[in-house]
Write an enzyme that holds these catalytic residues in place. Structure first.
Site, PDB file in Angstrom:
ATOM      1  N   ASP A 151      46.027  36.773  33.382  1.00  0.00           N
ATOM      2  CA  ASP A 151      44.976  36.057  34.104  1.00  0.00           C
ATOM      3  C   ASP A 151      45.271  34.573  34.278  1.00  0.00           C
ATOM      4  O   ASP A 151      45.019  34.003  35.335  1.00  0.00           O
ATOM      5  CB  ASP A 151      43.631  36.203  33.380  1.00  0.00           C
ATOM      6  CG  ASP A 151      42.976  37.543  33.639  1.00  0.00           C
ATOM      7  OD1 ASP A 151      43.288  38.165  34.665  1.00  0.00           O
ATOM      8  OD2 ASP A 151      42.149  37.961  32.814  1.00  0.00           O
ATOM      9  N   TYR A 402      36.533  43.564  41.274  1.00  0.00           N
ATOM     10  CA  TYR A 402      35.473  42.573  41.380  1.00  0.00           C
ATOM     11  C   TYR A 402      34.759  42.719  42.723  1.00  0.00           C
ATOM     12  O   TYR A 402      35.310  43.227  43.704  1.00  0.00           O
ATOM     13  CB  TYR A 402      36.053  41.161  41.292  1.00  0.00           C
ATOM     14  CG  TYR A 402      36.353  40.664  39.894  1.00  0.00           C
ATOM     15  CD1 TYR A 402      36.447  41.535  38.814  1.00  0.00           C
ATOM     16  CD2 TYR A 402      36.551  39.308  39.655  1.00  0.00           C
ATOM     17  CE1 TYR A 402      36.720  41.064  37.544  1.00  0.00           C
ATOM     18  CE2 TYR A 402      36.833  38.825  38.387  1.00  0.00           C
ATOM     19  CZ  TYR A 402      36.915  39.712  37.331  1.00  0.00           C
ATOM     20  OH  TYR A 402      37.183  39.241  36.074  1.00  0.00           O
TER      21      TYR A 402
END
EC number: 3.2.1.18
Length: 470
Positions: A151, A402
């Site tokens: 990430d 997402y």
């Protein structure tokens, strides 16, 4: 005829030919001028001057042969007048969701120069909508795509491109160095927020029209992070939410009011037993509504609503139609956190309409697969699981990820209301698809309409693995 007479005769003939040639050339010039005047006399020259000529060039090698592809588009000029986006309209009444964009970036990236990305989101000005995304400083099907499941790295950057286009070096604009980000337009310029740095000391860099205007240092030294979707601008002020602290326990949450890139006010939420991450926010009647991710202990989504003075209210969506992932089967809801399968989560969104709510969620209860929109006419305040409408947009067998909200202001659409829209990230690669060395995603988006819509699946559709994976 004596020699002198011959010379005079030849000279006279040459002079005559020269005069005739001169007359013909003058006539030709006059003819061209008259023709041009007739063709252009009735045209509107202002329209021509207002056109923009855009040339795209892509150079590559194919089988040892150099190929230069040039594409020139003449685009009618737009009125680029700045204006303050009011943000005081109510949400448009809608019956369902119409497909708005699909970039197919993973499919295209198998043979083209496409960025490895995650966390895409969409934001619109009064002139255009753009896709923002966090790159990994690498291209698909390239050696640097290895390990991009991570990430946070110094190679990540916030960039943007026109909506619906695959993000590539040829159409993308650098915005900020960032592994967490947000962006929005106030009608006069783009505000971008990019967070980068070490986990225990990250800094958010605010830019307005590309110029650094402010920074925010991590106040808890526990991974400062922000929305991963658009911030909200109302009457010249823009608003965003940041989180600092544990992802599995009580953290700190702050709202920032920003004008032309400068922070004018901030508050910390008094939200015990609540967890706010990756909020999806939108304007509604001059206030800001945010629906967020509870990564601590809630399988329903927390919300916070605030006005331009940052007076706020907080709560959880009460509906028994749960919006997070993982989550239990639909059943009895709560206006507090629903603790069953409440740990972990995924970024998501909802739109409130009075006591009702449009809930966007994965179709799977346990993995990031499929996507659907559900209309619960009493779900904002009631705890039952009854709903009236369900619209499928990604099948249960296809990967999602997402999701988040964005709006189109009346200044863009010409409507007298705020059009609600949403995007869905379609994640491919690791950690779920272990035949690849990379993680990336494409995206789709939808906008609310008060007319007919359709149930279908718009998946990513790329065939894996790629050449680099073999």
């Amino acid at each position: 005829m004596n020699p002198n007479q011959k010379i005079i005769t030849i000279g006279s003939i040459c002079m005559a030919i020269g005069i005739i040639s001169l007359i013909l050339q003058i006539g030709n010039i006059i003819s061209i001028w008259v023709s041009h005047s007739i063709q252009t006399g009735s045209q509107n020259h202002t329209g021509i001057c207002n056109q923009r000529i855009i040339t795209y060039e892509n150079s590559t090698w194919v089988n040892q042969t150099y190929v230069n592809i040039s594409n020139t588009n003449v685009v009618a000029g737009k009125d680029t007048t700045s204006m303050t986006l009011a943000g005081n309209s109510s949400l448009c009444p809608i019956r369902g969701w119409a497909i708005y964009s699909k970039d197919n970036s993973i499919r295209i990236g198998s043979k083209g120069d496409v960025f490895v990305i995650r966390e895409p989101f969409i934001s619109c000005s009064h002139l255009e909508c753009r896709t923002f995304f966090l790159t990994q400083g690498a291209l698909l099907n390239d050696k640097h795509s290895n390990g991009t499941v991570k990430d946070r790295s110094p190679y990540r950057a916030l960039m943007s491109c026109p909506i619906g286009e695959a993000p590539s070096p040829y159409n993308s604009r650098f915005e900020s160095v960032a592994w967490s980000a947000s962006a929005c337009h106030d009608g006069m310029g783009w505000l971008t927020i990019g967070i980068s740095g070490p986990d225990d000391g990250a800094v958010a860099v605010l830019k307005y029209n590309g110029i650094i205007t402010e920074t925010i240092k991590s106040w808890r030294k526990q991974i400062l992070r922000t929305q991963e979707s658009e911030c909200v601008c109302v009457n010249g002020s823009c608003f965003t939410i940041m989180t600092d602290g544990p992802s599995d326990g009580q953290a700190s949450y702050r709202i920032f009011k920003i004008e032309k890139g400068k922070i004018t006010k901030s508050i910390e939420l008094d939200a015990p037993n609540s967890h706010y991450e990756e909020c999806s926010c939108y304007p509604d009647n001059g206030t800001v509504m945010c629906v967020c991710r509870d990564n601590w202990h809630g399988s329903n989504r927390p919300w916070v609503s605030f006005n331009q003075n940052l007076d706020y209210q907080i709560g959880y969506i009460c509906s028994g139609v749960f919006g997070d992932n993982p989550r239990p089967k639909d059943g009895k809801g709560s206006c507090d956190p629903v603790n069953v399968d409440g740990a972990d989560g995924v970024k998501g969104f909802s739109y409130r309409y009075g006591n009702g709510v449009w809930i966007g969620r994965t179709k799977s209860n346990s993995s990031r697969k499929g996507f659907e929109m559900i209309w619960d006419p009493n779900g904002w305040t009631d705890t039952d699981s009854n709903f009236l409408v369900k619209q499928d947009v990604v099948a249960m067998t296809d990967w999602s990820g997402y999701s988040g909200s964005f709006v189109q202001h009346p200044e863009l659409t010409g409507l007298d209301c705020m059009r609600p829209c949403f995007w869905v990230e379609l994640i491919r690669g690791r950690p779920r698809e272990k035949t690849t060395i990379w993680t990336s995603g494409s995206s789709i988006s939808f906008c609310g309409v008060n007319s007919d819509t359709v149930n279908w699946s718009w998946p990513d559709g790329a065939e894996l693995p790629f050449t680099i994976d073999k």
